[in-house]
Design a protein around this motif. Structure first.
Motif: not given
Length: 261
Positions: A31-34, A94, A97-98, A100-101
């Protein structure tokens, strides 16, 4: 100064963009987050290595801890300024994105997401801003031509960062139960304690030896702003070290039955 600022301002964001692009090709399922998390940790490790090498070079080159000069003590500050600015932005990415998940953030960036980031990461953001707003002017102007040795010592505090980043990368890769992760955890504890906690008594002891005075007299012989700056830097390190110790206690204190469950 301006050349160093320009190069550093291009280098860190450029390396971050290169890492995310490379991960998009090498790990398309991520994912984009990772990709953002891993890229940020790679860049953090690169900067920490640069800072540590610069700091050790300065420290080992200064026989007189008060008056000896080394160009890196001045020049690397202009590398840290754009890095700290970049790092605040990456920390925000970061965080976003966290969120978002977890489904607690809006689809687009907003003042609400910035406010959430500042609240959750207030200690780290304050630490970065303190370096930018307070320590940079002190290191570059107010100290005059004294104390390059101590500036180099502060740079070496970054020695623990590559191990911290590796630990987070191993957790991201689901390798937190491996021997490598456990060994790395010990290295985090040792390097953090040596270079972020004992660093400050070491600097005071170096000044005491140079001045030929007992260690306990050093706080009364150096300028007040030096004591305040050191205390301001040490306080969050003690807090973070406490967090690291608690995590280590959970990691190494679990029984075999707990680890297998």
């Amino acid at each position: 100064m301006w050349r160093t600022l320009g190069l550093a301002s291009a280098f860190f964001p450029g390396l971050f963009a290169l890492c995310t692009r490379a991960l998009r090709w090498a790990a398309p399922a991520w994912s984009s987050r990772d990709r953002v998390l891993l890229s940020g940790r790679v860049v953090s490790t690169v900067q920490a290595t640069m800072a540590t090498v610069s700091g050790l070079t300065v420290v080992l080159s200064c026989g007189d801890v008060v008056r000896d000069r080394h160009w890196l003590a001045v020049e690397y500050i202009w590398v840290l300024v754009p890095y700290m600015t970049y790092d605040i932005y990456v920390m925000y990415l970061c965080h976003w994105h966290k969120s978002q998940e977890k489904g607690v953030a809006e689809k687009k960036h907003s003042l609400a997401s910035v406010r959430s980031f500042l609240l959750q990461e207030r200690l780290m953001v304050t630490h970065h801003l303190f370096i930018l707003i307070v320590l940079t002017p002190v290191a570059q102007h107010f100290r005059g031509e004294l104390g390059d040795f101590f500036v180099g010592c502060i740079f070496t505090a970054e020695l623990s960062t590559p191990f911290v980043s590796l630990g987070k990368i191993l957790m991201q890769l689901k390798m937190q139960h491996t021997l490598l992760h456990k060994v790395n955890g010990i290295l985090i504890l040792v390097t953090f304690f040596l270079c972020r906690i004992l660093l400050f008594p070491f600097m005071y002891a170096a000044y005491a030896r140079q001045a030929g005075i007992p260690l306990y007299l050093v706080p009364f012989r150096i300028p007040l702003h030096c004591n305040i700056a050191n205390a301001s830097l040490l306080a969050p390190q003690l807090y973070w070290f406490g967090l690291i110790c608690r995590k280590a206690a959970r990691l190494y204190g679990r029984s075999p039955a707990d680890k297998s469950s």
